[in-house]
Design an enzyme around this catalytic site. Sequence first.
Site, PDB file in Angstrom:
ATOM      1  N   THR A 391       0.891  -1.157   0.000  1.00  0.00           N
ATOM      2  CA  THR A 391       0.000   0.000   0.000  1.00  0.00           C
ATOM      3  C   THR A 391       0.926   1.202   0.000  1.00  0.00           C
ATOM      4  O   THR A 391       2.139   1.046   0.092  1.00  0.00           O
ATOM      5  CB  THR A 391      -0.888  -0.080   1.282  1.00  0.00           C
ATOM      6  OG1 THR A 391      -1.723  -1.225   1.166  1.00  0.00           O
ATOM      7  CG2 THR A 391      -1.745   1.127   1.521  1.00  0.00           C
ATOM      8  N   THR A 409      -4.224   2.063  -2.115  1.00  0.00           N
ATOM      9  CA  THR A 409      -3.659   0.744  -2.400  1.00  0.00           C
ATOM     10  C   THR A 409      -4.343   0.038  -3.556  1.00  0.00           C
ATOM     11  O   THR A 409      -5.479   0.365  -3.912  1.00  0.00           O
ATOM     12  CB  THR A 409      -3.765  -0.150  -1.137  1.00  0.00           C
ATOM     13  OG1 THR A 409      -3.020  -1.342  -1.325  1.00  0.00           O
ATOM     14  CG2 THR A 409      -5.205  -0.511  -0.816  1.00  0.00           C
TER      15      THR A 409
END
Length: 583
Positions: A391, A409
């Site tokens: 992420t 993400t």
Amino acid sequence: MKKLNIKNIFFILLVFIGVSCESETSEDSSEQTPEKDEKELPQEGVIAQNGMVVSDHPLATQVGVEILRKGGNAIDASVATFFALAVVFPQAGNIGGGGFAVYRLKDGQTGTLDFREKAAATAHRDMFLDEKGQVKANRSLAGHLAVGIPGSPDGMLKLHEKLGKLSWAEVLQPAIDLAEKGHKLTPVQVKQINRFQDTFDSINHHKVHLVKNSDWKVGETIYFKDLGQTLIRLRDKKRAGFYDGETADLIVQEMHKGNGLITKEDLQNYQSVWREPLQVNYKNYQLISMPPPSSGGIVLGQLLLGIEEFPIREWGYRNTQTIHIMTELLRRAYADRATHLGDPDFVNVPTEMLLDKDYITERKQNIDFNVKTLSEAIKEGEVLSIESFETTHFSVTDKEGNAVAITTTLNGYFGSKVEVEGAGFFLNNEMDDFSIKPGHPNQFGLVGGEANAIAPQKRMLSSMTPTILEKDGQLFMVLGSPGGSTIITSVFQTMLNVIEHDMNMQQAVNAYRFHHQWLPDNIFIEPNVNELDSLVKLELEDMGHLLQDLSQMGKVNSILVRPDGKYEGAADIRRSEATAEGF
Ligand code: GLY
């Protein structure tokens, strides 16, 4: 250290699969992003008066700072940084995914935007199970079925429309330039792109533009021509440039190639949502964080309320007692997360109860100062939701005092690994953040809660925790992290390092971290980075804790407002190319 049991082995497998999302790359993540020695880490962050951007890629950071210099505010700089990351950090920051934004304006107004992906209208609870009710291996992780409806373009549009100062075209243009004119590859980019060449080939039905016959080299120029055109459509047509027209058609065509579920209607119906920030007081600090469908704010709030009575300042940050008590709080908060949290538009999340002081006190009743609690004793049943580990988080402040924290993400590295042919971007594999088989062990021996079961148009539970902290009513800290379930613990510890252990922002980010998430019943410790004292390890083991190395634990890109009013930007460079830049 003690022997690994089967649950621990499953978790470690999951970590590796989460990092790579592909079984062919079961290497330790530290081989992908070389870890810096503690001595190489700076002891102070970047100091500046007029604005600060801290992101995972130097070019994206530069784009954000340039927008600030041009007179843009923190929102403009955030949107520009976001789109730049979509080009230079496509493994995580990407228009094919989703995320959360938390902001605090110069006048103290706060807000959050939820641009999390949603399940398609035809998604259903058992879509990753076979006729015998068994989980179909890898289907929620890779390929077209793993994709949730992207939320990022709508999120950036809404954020900019409401709070931006420069024009939409101005904030998008730097990303278009990076895509069309090309940029030079960094060592981490080269490793990531080379690593997935075979996977891109095997999952996609067309030749992915990142795939070539020989390895990519550091310093080589890479172009994202199709992505450049997609960004131009987004610039010129705004929402219709992505959720309708050519880009939407390309996404739907891509879905048809691999039995994906997302339709044109799904895209047209997608809307990001403004949500009330999750606010909790801790001493003279106020936490402003993300409410569900992220678990971040609630869990972080529970941890802060839980730790308040303990003298961790006196104990010290690498002290056995501090780690033990924090672990016991984490054990309880993550058990609650697994059971109670999901998309608030679908399930009744008992936020008030979970953050009630009496409830927190009650949950702490059985903490023993000398012996760990068994996770089985915290709650019957083994309920757990786990996310993968790639992420990206960035923090931005401007000269007026506006602040933005964004975590975004695709879930795994390059998400589902599906590239939209002709549009040049990858799609997320966020469906895996649902409990794909509620109440039963999934393919890694882990199970998830009913609250997070798949349903049409539902958002999957997240751990992303973009967060702003006030001190005495003034902006104090902006932070967040990638790292799946380790996000919340990384943010929690970084905050406490400043508040309770008197570190500056950079020291707090550099500092050693650990993690516990109820199940598996381990304390995960970071090897090598400010290695934990061996006596502390022995003492923790004597209390019954099982210690396990985990080389990837958060990347906290953060900003602190110092007593002199200047910003200290701290990039978490222990395993990344993140940078802080201000002016
Ligand atoms: N996909 C990771 C998270 O949302 O927490």
